[in-house]
Enzyme design. Structure first.
Site, PDB file in Angstrom:
ATOM      1  N   HIS A 265     120.417 -27.174  83.883  1.00 35.41           N
ATOM      2  CA  HIS A 265     121.666 -27.650  84.492  1.00 35.41           C
ATOM      3  C   HIS A 265     121.506 -27.855  85.995  1.00 35.41           C
ATOM      4  O   HIS A 265     121.940 -28.869  86.547  1.00 35.41           O
ATOM      5  CB  HIS A 265     122.799 -26.659  84.223  1.00 35.41           C
ATOM      6  CG  HIS A 265     124.054 -26.980  84.979  1.00 35.41           C
ATOM      7  ND1 HIS A 265     124.840 -28.085  84.708  1.00 35.41           N
ATOM      8  CD2 HIS A 265     124.659 -26.364  86.035  1.00 35.41           C
ATOM      9  CE1 HIS A 265     125.874 -28.124  85.537  1.00 35.41           C
ATOM     10  NE2 HIS A 265     125.779 -27.096  86.352  1.00 35.41           N
TER      11      HIS A 265
ATOM     12  N   GLU B  65     129.671 -22.297  78.958  1.00 35.16           N
ATOM     13  CA  GLU B  65     129.068 -21.099  79.540  1.00 35.16           C
ATOM     14  C   GLU B  65     129.189 -19.910  78.600  1.00 35.16           C
ATOM     15  O   GLU B  65     130.046 -19.869  77.726  1.00 35.16           O
ATOM     16  CB  GLU B  65     129.756 -20.734  80.859  1.00 35.16           C
ATOM     17  CG  GLU B  65     129.692 -21.821  81.916  1.00 35.16           C
ATOM     18  CD  GLU B  65     129.980 -21.310  83.313  1.00 35.16           C
ATOM     19  OE1 GLU B  65     129.948 -20.081  83.531  1.00 35.16           O
ATOM     20  OE2 GLU B  65     130.235 -22.155  84.184  1.00 35.16           O
TER      21      GLU B  65
ATOM     22  N   THR C  25     140.091 -21.552  83.938  1.00 37.68           N
ATOM     23  CA  THR C  25     138.861 -21.170  83.249  1.00 37.68           C
ATOM     24  C   THR C  25     139.300 -20.599  81.903  1.00 37.68           C
ATOM     25  O   THR C  25     140.147 -19.712  81.874  1.00 37.68           O
ATOM     26  CB  THR C  25     138.104 -20.091  84.055  1.00 37.68           C
ATOM     27  OG1 THR C  25     137.820 -20.613  85.356  1.00 37.68           O
ATOM     28  CG2 THR C  25     136.810 -19.697  83.374  1.00 37.68           C
TER      29      THR C  25
ATOM     30  N   GLU D  13     132.515 -27.137  81.314  1.00 33.61           N
ATOM     31  CA  GLU D  13     131.171 -26.552  81.409  1.00 33.61           C
ATOM     32  C   GLU D  13     131.030 -25.503  80.317  1.00 33.61           C
ATOM     33  O   GLU D  13     131.850 -24.593  80.228  1.00 33.61           O
ATOM     34  CB  GLU D  13     130.934 -25.912  82.793  1.00 33.61           C
ATOM     35  CG  GLU D  13     130.892 -26.932  83.930  1.00 33.61           C
ATOM     36  CD  GLU D  13     130.412 -26.347  85.261  1.00 33.61           C
ATOM     37  OE1 GLU D  13     130.523 -25.125  85.452  1.00 33.61           O
ATOM     38  OE2 GLU D  13     129.930 -27.136  86.102  1.00 33.61           O
TER      39      GLU D  13
ATOM     40  N   ARG E 220     135.414 -32.760  89.174  1.00 31.73           N
ATOM     41  CA  ARG E 220     134.213 -33.109  89.946  1.00 31.73           C
ATOM     42  C   ARG E 220     134.531 -33.811  91.246  1.00 31.73           C
ATOM     43  O   ARG E 220     133.800 -33.676  92.239  1.00 31.73           O
ATOM     44  CB  ARG E 220     133.297 -34.000  89.099  1.00 31.73           C
ATOM     45  CG  ARG E 220     132.821 -33.377  87.812  1.00 31.73           C
ATOM     46  CD  ARG E 220     131.959 -32.168  88.057  1.00 31.73           C
ATOM     47  NE  ARG E 220     131.502 -31.576  86.795  1.00 31.73           N
ATOM     48  CZ  ARG E 220     130.966 -30.362  86.709  1.00 31.73           C
ATOM     49  NH1 ARG E 220     130.808 -29.615  87.785  1.00 31.73           N
ATOM     50  NH2 ARG E 220     130.584 -29.892  85.544  1.00 31.73           N
TER      51      ARG E 220
ATOM     52  N   ASP F 132     134.280 -23.415  82.021  1.00 26.97           N
ATOM     53  CA  ASP F 132     134.588 -23.449  83.452  1.00 26.97           C
ATOM     54  C   ASP F 132     135.017 -24.872  83.817  1.00 26.97           C
ATOM     55  O   ASP F 132     134.248 -25.646  84.384  1.00 26.97           O
ATOM     56  CB  ASP F 132     133.353 -23.024  84.244  1.00 26.97           C
ATOM     57  CG  ASP F 132     133.674 -22.791  85.709  1.00 26.97           C
ATOM     58  OD1 ASP F 132     134.735 -22.211  85.988  1.00 26.97           O
ATOM     59  OD2 ASP F 132     132.865 -23.192  86.561  1.00 26.97           O
TER      60      ASP F 132
ATOM     61  N   LYS G  83     137.624 -25.833  90.873  1.00 31.49           N
ATOM     62  CA  LYS G  83     137.383 -24.902  89.771  1.00 31.49           C
ATOM     63  C   LYS G  83     138.569 -23.965  89.528  1.00 31.49           C
ATOM     64  O   LYS G  83     138.731 -23.474  88.409  1.00 31.49           O
ATOM     65  CB  LYS G  83     136.175 -24.016  90.096  1.00 31.49           C
ATOM     66  CG  LYS G  83     134.875 -24.762  90.361  1.00 31.49           C
ATOM     67  CD  LYS G  83     134.126 -25.050  89.081  1.00 31.49           C
ATOM     68  CE  LYS G  83     132.679 -25.462  89.364  1.00 31.49           C
ATOM     69  NZ  LYS G  83     131.938 -25.660  88.109  1.00 31.49           N
TER      70      LYS G  83
ATOM     71  N   GLU H  79     126.503 -34.127  83.309  1.00 25.56           N
ATOM     72  CA  GLU H  79     125.125 -34.364  82.892  1.00 25.56           C
ATOM     73  C   GLU H  79     125.037 -35.449  81.818  1.00 25.56           C
ATOM     74  O   GLU H  79     124.190 -36.332  81.877  1.00 25.56           O
ATOM     75  CB  GLU H  79     124.508 -33.053  82.371  1.00 25.56           C
ATOM     76  CG  GLU H  79     124.311 -32.012  83.462  1.00 25.56           C
ATOM     77  CD  GLU H  79     124.103 -30.618  82.900  1.00 25.56           C
ATOM     78  OE1 GLU H  79     122.953 -30.257  82.607  1.00 25.56           O
ATOM     79  OE2 GLU H  79     125.104 -29.870  82.747  1.00 25.56           O
TER      80      GLU H  79
ATOM     81  N   GLN I 183     135.874 -31.225  93.734  1.00 18.88           N
ATOM     82  CA  GLN I 183     134.740 -30.376  94.120  1.00 18.88           C
ATOM     83  C   GLN I 183     133.786 -31.078  95.089  1.00 18.88           C
ATOM     84  O   GLN I 183     133.329 -30.491  96.077  1.00 18.88           O
ATOM     85  CB  GLN I 183     133.992 -29.973  92.843  1.00 18.88           C
ATOM     86  CG  GLN I 183     132.891 -28.953  93.031  1.00 18.88           C
ATOM     87  CD  GLN I 183     132.114 -28.693  91.721  1.00 18.88           C
ATOM     88  OE1 GLN I 183     132.547 -29.085  90.647  1.00 18.88           O
ATOM     89  NE2 GLN I 183     130.979 -28.042  91.839  1.00 18.88           N
TER      90      GLN I 183
ATOM     91  N   ASP J 277     130.696 -16.581  88.951  1.00 16.29           N
ATOM     92  CA  ASP J 277     130.045 -17.604  88.132  1.00 16.29           C
ATOM     93  C   ASP J 277     128.633 -17.862  88.662  1.00 16.29           C
ATOM     94  O   ASP J 277     128.462 -18.192  89.841  1.00 16.29           O
ATOM     95  CB  ASP J 277     130.882 -18.880  88.156  1.00 16.29           C
ATOM     96  CG  ASP J 277     130.597 -19.765  86.951  1.00 16.29           C
ATOM     97  OD1 ASP J 277     130.046 -19.255  85.958  1.00 16.29           O
ATOM     98  OD2 ASP J 277     130.929 -20.956  87.004  1.00 16.29           O
TER      99      ASP J 277
END
Lengths: 446, 446
Positions: free
Chosen positions: A143, A211, A267, A209, A247, A243, A263, A384, A250, A136
Site C-alpha cells: 500500500h 484494514e 471509521t 481502506e 482523498r 478507514d 479521515k 490504488e 486529505q 492508524d
C-alpha cells in the site's frame, strides 16, 4: 500466550447447530465478543456470537468459576473494556469454560445457556468497546508503495519506511459500528491548477481502506516500552476496520502535519472482536512473505517469536451500489489481501507505539493501515485500484467507479483458514455512503 | 455568550485577602477550576482557586441555588467533565453565586465557605479533567513561517496555510498536569548524511512549545458542523499547554503521516482552567494584528463576532536549569507572545474541526499550536529561538542552550490585562526534563 489448546480442536461441535456449518464465521472454535441492546431503550451489554445466535453471556455468569467468573461478571457492562482489561489468563479460562458449555456433549447446563441465546439477525449490535485512543499504522509496504507511486513515481517508498513503523493518531470519537451509514463529508477541495483557490464542497474522491484493527486489552504503563515479545499479552483481539478517506480533503490539508479532516469523519469497525486466543492457530512466520530488509533496529526485533509474528487474516472488500441492489445483483469483490503480507508485525507496531514511553490503554484501537498485497487483485483501496482516479473500475450491471458514489455499500469480510484447523470468520464491516447533508453554516450564515 | 457582567467589575474585592493583591493570578474576577486530592489515597474532586487558597467547592454545594446547584453537585466528581458539559447558562449562574460568596461584603455564609478553603501551596493538584480527544492546531502564522523557513527557505509557508486551519490528532493519554517530570524519550534518530541508518537512542533535540489549550465543554453532535458564531458556546475554558517535542524523532518519522512519537510521550497542561466567562473582557478584534488574507472560505467566516474573535492571553516561557537552581538564579524568560496574534481564531479552529461532521466531546483538549509572534522576543519554541539548533541561546550563569538538557525546568505562565479590567492569570505550567531511563527492551533483550 500459550499454544493452541483444546478449544481450537477442529473436531469440536456445538449443540448450536448453525455453528457446525462448515463455512460459518462463528463456529465453537471462534467465540468472538461484542455488545448489543436487548431493547432500543435498554443499556447495552456484552455478548458472544455462536453460529447464528448471540449469547447474552452475563445472564449465565453464575455458570463460570474462578478466574473466568471475573470475565463473565465484567460482561454485564455496556462495552468490553472491563473484561478486556483482565488479561489473557482470565480470558483463556473463560474461553475454555464457555467452549465446554457450548459443546455437543454438554447436557446439564445446556437449558440455562439455551435460554440466554437470541437470533443474531434480530440483535441490535452496538460499538463493542469504548474506543480510548485510535492509532492508524501504514504497515503494508504494498500500500505504501502504491500510494507513494502516485505522488513520487521515482521514489514510491520514503527512506524512513523500512525503519519506522509509520503511524498517526486518528480521531477516536469517529469510530462507529458496521451498519451505521457514513455521510459524505464537506471539506476544502483544491483544483489541480497551481494557485487556484480551494472551494468548500462535498468530497468528490471518497474512498475506503481495508484494514485489520487491533484491540488493546491489558494496558501498559507510561514510561515502560513494550518488548515485541511481550506485545501480544496486551492484544485482546482483532476486528475489521474501514478507514473511510476523503482523498481530496486529505491531499490539500495534509502538509505538514498529516491527515485530519480527510479521515476524522468516520471509521467503521466490525461488531465482533475475534480474540487473540481464537487466532492462535493462524499465527505464521512474520517474514514468510515480506522479508524485513534491513534488519529492524534492536528494540523492534523479536527473535523468540519469529515463527509466529504474523497473523494470517484473509481480508476481502466488496462493493454493492444502489443500482446493483435494485437489480438484485450481489456484492462485487474488489480485493482480497492478507494481513500476513504486512511489512510490520502486530508486535512491532505495539513496541514502536510505546517506544517513546507512550502508554497503551484498554480500549485503544490500532489500525494496521490499508492491507494491500502484491498484484492487482490485492489492492485495498480505490485510490490504488483506480490509480488515483485515472482508471475506471468496471462493475456488474454496467457501472464504473473511480471513487465511491452516494448509495454505494462497502462490505469488508475476513476469515482465517489453515490446514488442520477449523475456519473462523470475522463477520462483516459494512456501511452505505449516504449523500452529503446540506451544510448548516452555509445555509444559515450571512 | 453575553458581555462582561458584574463578576468582572475591577472594583470587586474578596474577603480572601491574598486575592486582592494587584498582581495575583487568581483574583475574584478569575475563579478558575481544577481538581485535587485531599489526601494521597483519596479520590480527586474539583476545586476553584481564589488568591492563594483552594476552595473545596463541593463541600459548600448546598449554598448554590437553581441552575448553579447542578454545577456545584457535578464538582464532587474526580474531574471537571460533568460540570463542563452543563453549558454556559449554568456556568454563568454558578460564577455569579460563587463571586457573591467570596465578595468582601459577604457575612452570613462566609464561615461555611472559609471552612472549605485550604492553602493552594499544600494542595496536590491533579489533571483537571479527563482528556477525551487531543487535537493540536498550527494557528500561529509566525510559528508556521519560522518552522517552515528551516526546511524551505524559499517558501516558508505552505500554500494551504491561509485557507486551512491545519491541525493533527495528538495522543490524549499523554496529557499530564504541570509538575509531573517529563522523561526524555528514546526514538529513532537519523544522522544528516543521506543513506545513513538511524539509531535508537534518547532524543538529542528536546524542545517545548508554548501553546494555549482550549477545553471543550458542551459537546457537539456528529454530522452537525459548528458555525464560527456558535463555537464559543462549546468552550468551557483555557489552559496553558506545553507540547513537548523531540525534534529529531519527529523529523525522521513525520513523512507522510505527520508527528507521532516525536510528540506522544508527554503534553503538560496547567492545573487551573480559566473559564471562557472570566476571559470575556479580554476578547479582542480577530484581525487586529494578523489580518486574514485571503478572506476565509464562507464556513470559516464569522462577521457577527469579528470585533471579539481573538482572546488576548499573554504567554511567557522561561527556563531554569539545574545549574541555575543550584546557584539560586531565577528562571530566565525565553519568550513573550500573545494568543491574539494567532492567524486562526478559536471559533475558526472549532468550526474547521467539525466541518466534516466530526463531533466535539466534553473534555476534548484543543491546542492552538505554538504561539509565536513577530520579533525575536516572541518565539515560542527552542527550534525557532536557536534557528533549528544553529544558534546558541545564552543563559544567566554562563550556560547556553540549543535544545533542552536534563534537569532543565520549562515554565509557562500566562495572563490577561486590559484597560479598565482586573488582570487575571493562568498560574503556571512547569515541568522538569528528566534523564532518559535505561531502555527496557534493549537491556533485557537478546
Amino acid at each position: 500466550m500459550s499454544a493452541p489448546d483444546r478449544t481450537h480442536d477442529p473436531a469440536l461441535r456445538s449443540w448450536v447447530a448453525s455453528a457446525n456449518r462448515p463455512d460459518h464465521d462463528f463456529p465453537i472454535q471462534n467465540l468472538p465478543f461484542g455488545a448489543f441492546r436487548a431493547a432500543s431503550d435498554a443499556a447495552p451489554r456484552c455478548a458472544v456470537a455462536i453460529g447464528d445466535q448471540l449469547l447474552d453471556v452475563s445472564r449465565i455468569a453464575d455458570l463460570f468459576t474462578a478466574e473466568a467468573s471475573a470475565v463473565a461478571a465484567a460482561l454485564a457492562a455496556p462495552g468490553l473494556n472491563r473484561a478486556m482489561a483482565l488479561g489473557h489468563g482470565a480470558h483463556a479460562a473463560f474461553r475454555a469454560q464457555l467452549s465446554a458449555l457450548l459443546q455437543e456433549d454438554e447436557r446439564a447446563r445446556r437449558p440455562a445457556v439455551e435460554a440466554a441465546l437470541r437470533p443474531l439477525q434480530s440483535a441490535q449490535l452496538v460499538l463493542p468497546f469504548e474506543v480510548r485512543g485510535y492509532t492508524d499504522f501504514f504497515a503494508s509496504i504494498h500500500h505504501a508503495s502504491n500510494a507513494g507511486r502516485l505522488f513520487r513515481p521515482d521514489q514510491p517508498l520514503l527512506p524512513n519506511y523500512r525503519y519506522v513503523p509509520v503511524a498517526y493518531n486518528g480521531r477516536a470519537n469517529s469510530v462507529r459500528t458496521s451498519g451505521e451509514p457514513v455521510v459524505r463529508p464537506h471539506g476544502q477541495l483544491k483544483p489541480a491548477e497551481a494557485g487556484a483557490a480551494p472551494r468548500f464542497a462535498p468530497s468528490q474522491r471518497m474512498d475506503y481502506e481495508v484494514e485489520l484493527g487491533i484491540v488493546v486489552g491489558r494496558p501498559t504503563a507510561a514510561g515502560e516500552p513494550l518488548r515485541p515479545g511481550d506485545a501480544w499479552d496486551h492484544v485482546f483481539g482483532f476486528c475489521l476496520l474501514n478507514d473511510w478517506s476523503a482523498r481530496d480533503i486529505q491531499a490539500w490539508e495534509y502538509q505538514p502535519l498529516g491527515p485530519f479532516l480527510g479521515k476524522s469523519f468516520a471509521t467503521s469497525i466490525s461488531p465482533w472482536i475475534v480474540t487473540a486466543q481464537a487466532l492462535l492457530p493462524f499465527r505464521t512466520a512474520a517474514a514468510a512473505r515480506a522479508p524485513q530488509d534491513p534488519e529492524p533496529l534492536p528494540h523492534l526485533r523479536d527473535p523468540r517469536d519469529h515463527a509466529r509474528g504474523a497473523v494470517a487474516v484473509q481480508l476481502e472488500a466488496a462493493i454493492r451500489t444502489a443500482h446493483m441492489r435494485q437489480r438484485g445483483l450481489p456484492a462485487h469483490r474488489l480485493s482480497r489481501s492478507n494481513a500476513a503480507d504486512l511489512y510490520w508485525t502486530v508486535a512491532q507496531m505495539l513496541a514502536h507505539h510505546t517506544s517513546n514511553g507512550c502508554a497503551l490503554d484498554t480500549g485503544d484501537l490500532v489500525g494496521s493501515g490499508t492491507v494491500s498485497g502484491a498484484g492487482d487483485g490485492a489492492l485495498g483501496s480505490l485510490l490504488e485500484l483506480s490509480r488515483g482516479g485515472a482508471a475506471a473500475i468496471d462493475l456488474p450491471g454496467g457501472e464504473q467507479r473511480r471513487f465511491l458514489e452516494d448509495g454505494d455499500e462497502v462490505r469488508l469480510t475476513g476469515f482465517c483458514e489453515a490446514p488442520g484447523h477449523r475456519r473462523i470468520g470475522f463477520g462483516e464491516c459494512a456501511a452505505v455512503l449516504a449523500p452529503a447533508r446540506p451544510y448548516g453554516p452555509a445555509d444559515s450564515g450571512e
